[in-house]
Motif scaffolding. Sequence first.
Motif, mmCIF file in Angstrom:
data_model
loop_
_atom_site.group_PDB
_atom_site.id
_atom_site.type_symbol
_atom_site.label_atom_id
_atom_site.label_comp_id
_atom_site.label_asym_id
_atom_site.label_seq_id
_atom_site.Cartn_x
_atom_site.Cartn_y
_atom_site.Cartn_z
ATOM 1 N N PRO A 158 0.791 -1.233 0.000
ATOM 2 C CA PRO A 158 0.000 0.000 0.000
ATOM 3 C C PRO A 158 0.827 1.290 0.000
ATOM 4 C CG PRO A 158 -0.970 -1.593 1.494
ATOM 5 C CD PRO A 158 0.333 -2.180 1.049
ATOM 6 N N ASP A 159 2.004 1.280 0.677
ATOM 7 C CA ASP A 159 2.795 2.517 0.702
ATOM 8 C C ASP A 159 3.348 2.848 -0.680
ATOM 9 O OD1 ASP A 159 4.415 0.245 0.927
ATOM 10 O OD2 ASP A 159 6.069 1.389 1.805
ATOM 11 N N LEU A 160 3.886 1.829 -1.378
ATOM 12 C CA LEU A 160 4.396 2.056 -2.730
ATOM 13 C C LEU A 160 3.261 2.354 -3.702
ATOM 14 C CD1 LEU A 160 7.202 -0.630 -3.208
ATOM 15 C CD2 LEU A 160 7.474 1.855 -3.284
ATOM 16 N N ALA A 161 2.187 1.581 -3.609
ATOM 17 C CA ALA A 161 1.060 1.778 -4.521
ATOM 18 C C ALA A 161 0.509 3.191 -4.404
ATOM 19 C CB ALA A 161 -0.043 0.755 -4.219
ATOM 20 N N SER A 162 0.283 3.649 -3.186
ATOM 21 C CA SER A 162 -0.304 4.979 -3.000
ATOM 22 C C SER A 162 0.652 6.083 -3.448
ATOM 23 C CB SER A 162 -0.689 5.190 -1.536
ATOM 24 O OG SER A 162 0.437 5.068 -0.690
ATOM 25 N N ARG A 163 1.965 5.876 -3.200
ATOM 26 C CA ARG A 163 2.931 6.906 -3.607
ATOM 27 C C ARG A 163 2.981 7.042 -5.118
ATOM 28 N NH1 ARG A 163 8.891 6.096 -3.390
ATOM 29 N NH2 ARG A 163 8.440 4.547 -1.769
ATOM 30 N N PHE A 164 2.957 5.917 -5.847
ATOM 31 C CA PHE A 164 3.039 6.007 -7.303
ATOM 32 C C PHE A 164 1.711 6.444 -7.929
ATOM 33 C CE2 PHE A 164 6.703 2.928 -6.771
ATOM 34 C CZ PHE A 164 7.653 3.931 -6.957
ATOM 35 N N TRP A 165 0.602 6.068 -7.322
ATOM 36 C CA TRP A 165 -0.684 6.582 -7.800
ATOM 37 C C TRP A 165 -0.732 8.098 -7.584
ATOM 38 C CZ3 TRP A 165 -5.835 4.511 -9.085
ATOM 39 C CH2 TRP A 165 -5.766 3.206 -9.579
ATOM 40 N N PHE A 166 -0.259 8.544 -6.452
ATOM 41 C CA PHE A 166 -0.222 9.979 -6.160
ATOM 42 C C PHE A 166 0.671 10.688 -7.177
ATOM 43 C CE2 PHE A 166 0.974 13.868 -3.970
ATOM 44 C CZ PHE A 166 -0.161 14.214 -3.249
ATOM 45 N N LYS A 167 1.807 10.091 -7.498
ATOM 46 C CA LYS A 167 2.744 10.683 -8.458
ATOM 47 C C LYS A 167 2.090 10.852 -9.831
ATOM 48 C CE LYS A 167 7.047 9.133 -8.493
ATOM 49 N NZ LYS A 167 8.012 10.253 -8.293
ATOM 50 N N LEU A 168 1.400 9.807 -10.271
ATOM 51 C CA LEU A 168 0.849 9.822 -11.625
ATOM 52 C C LEU A 168 -0.499 10.530 -11.723
ATOM 53 C CD1 LEU A 168 1.640 8.945 -14.429
ATOM 54 C CD2 LEU A 168 0.633 6.724 -14.015
ATOM 55 N N LEU A 217 -4.771 5.794 -0.751
ATOM 56 C CA LEU A 217 -4.213 6.525 0.383
ATOM 57 C C LEU A 217 -4.771 5.993 1.710
ATOM 58 C CD1 LEU A 217 -4.192 10.152 -1.033
ATOM 59 C CD2 LEU A 217 -2.199 8.939 -0.147
ATOM 60 N N ARG A 218 -6.057 5.711 1.728
ATOM 61 C CA ARG A 218 -6.671 5.175 2.950
ATOM 62 C C ARG A 218 -6.070 3.811 3.313
ATOM 63 N NH1 ARG A 218 -11.450 7.914 4.447
ATOM 64 N NH2 ARG A 218 -12.158 9.388 2.844
ATOM 65 N N ALA A 219 -5.848 2.970 2.296
ATOM 66 C CA ALA A 219 -5.260 1.642 2.550
ATOM 67 C C ALA A 219 -3.855 1.786 3.125
ATOM 68 C CB ALA A 219 -5.230 0.837 1.260
ATOM 69 N N HIS A 220 -3.093 2.750 2.570
ATOM 70 C CA HIS A 220 -1.727 2.981 3.055
ATOM 71 C C HIS A 220 -1.744 3.494 4.497
ATOM 72 C CE1 HIS A 220 2.175 4.695 3.695
ATOM 73 N NE2 HIS A 220 1.751 5.947 3.554
ATOM 74 N N LEU A 221 -2.607 4.463 4.789
ATOM 75 C CA LEU A 221 -2.655 5.047 6.132
ATOM 76 C C LEU A 221 -3.117 4.027 7.173
ATOM 77 C CD1 LEU A 221 -4.114 8.589 5.342
ATOM 78 C CD2 LEU A 221 -1.728 7.927 5.688
ATOM 79 N N LYS A 222 -4.040 3.171 6.770
ATOM 80 C CA LYS A 222 -4.526 2.147 7.707
ATOM 81 C C LYS A 222 -3.410 1.169 8.057
ATOM 82 C CE LYS A 222 -8.171 -1.292 8.377
ATOM 83 N NZ LYS A 222 -9.380 -1.924 7.795
ATOM 84 N N ARG A 223 -2.649 0.773 7.024
ATOM 85 C CA ARG A 223 -1.575 -0.197 7.256
ATOM 86 C C ARG A 223 -0.420 0.416 8.051
ATOM 87 N NH1 ARG A 223 2.715 -2.980 3.331
ATOM 88 N NH2 ARG A 223 3.135 -4.826 4.572
ATOM 89 N N SER A 224 -0.219 1.732 7.911
ATOM 90 C CA SER A 224 0.922 2.367 8.580
ATOM 91 C C SER A 224 0.582 2.921 9.961
ATOM 92 C CB SER A 224 1.484 3.495 7.694
ATOM 93 O OG SER A 224 0.497 4.475 7.436
#
Length: 423
Positions: free
Chosen positions: A196-206, A305-312
Amino acid sequence: MPRKRSTGDGALYYLADRKLWRGVVDAGYTLEGKRKQFYVTSRKQKDCRDKLEQLKEDIAKYGTPVNRKVTVAQWAETWLAQNQREVDPGTHATNAATMRRWILPTIGNRRLSSITPQTIKDIRAAMFEAGRKPATVNRATAVMSKFFSDAIDEKLLEDNPVQRIKRATITAESKRDALTLEDSLAILRTASQYSPDLASRFWFKLLTGQRQGEILGASLADLILRTSENEISLYTVAWKLEELSWKHGCAEPCGNRFGRSCPHRELSIPDAFEYRYLEGRYYLTRPKSQTGRAVPLIAPLDAHLRAHLKRSEGTVNPHGLIWHNEDGSPIDAKQDAAEWRQLLVDAGIITEEENKPGGTKLTGHVARHTVVTLLSALGVDAQLIGEIVGHSSVDVTALYRHANMAEKARAMNLLGEALQLEV
């Protein structure tokens, strides 16, 4: 006795002991009440008269004479020191590199007053011949324009030779650096399979078109995720991650070669520069286009982003960053670039052989170009795009109205629809 010309028009006379003609012009008085006089000299009477006429013109235009003896290199030394105190460290580094790579080696020994528009054209041509892209050449031209414009303010030059040079048009060929819709979708699909951290960062980038430093310095305090269907999730760009360098702060030479080793070292930053220290060499500094730029986040990105924040939740995060390493430290720019290249390999966009620094032109910055290109192709106006991605150019933003958040959200939803994205 000096041979006067006419009242208020200066004087021209011969100095027999020095075998020189001298011209003098009165230019008012100092604050202390002393008369201000400026002089020119020459061996020949005609040459001295010509210099005198030029001196009078300078005084009429600028109040004080233009210093025609200063060389490009002499002014560059002063200008770069001045520039370092006034602009962002990254901008100063670009300015300094341009001066040292292209300007000083070619025209450093020439007088400022001798530089013509043709000189600037020759420098631009040399850059193109060396394989530099139009955008790079235009950026160097902008640096030169600022350099000469500031020289005018300091009474070292009469006019700016760059102002008559047209910026090169960036051709359609240079837009190859933008990803296609198909490649963009392949990248997003591949990133979705990551953590989730990588996925959200690259989705945010693109899907936001923000600069690398703005993403790596993104703060949780500036992220607002919607609480109902009628709201818009937003990220407000307030900081960027940056590595700052040190300069000597010693009054007398301390014997250390590098500023970072000086016992009285100081950060190489402009006056009144706002920053927050994180750790090691990392700082948060204000973004290029300043603060307060609100970027709407479309629903699929919101979900990642929600998935990343929940996991972190509960992880070490002393700096309050959205994305960080497991130990809470900031993500290094080189690390981010390497992870982006691996994503392109996994998505089938580049080969494994290209997966190395400098191995592909499709760096992370291509995501920014892609957002701009796709939004433009979808009919979103330039001002809206500029406010979303943070263009600092007046040409892009200042001549237009300021867009409201609903307009920005509609534009980003168009992008999501074009990429066939679903929550």
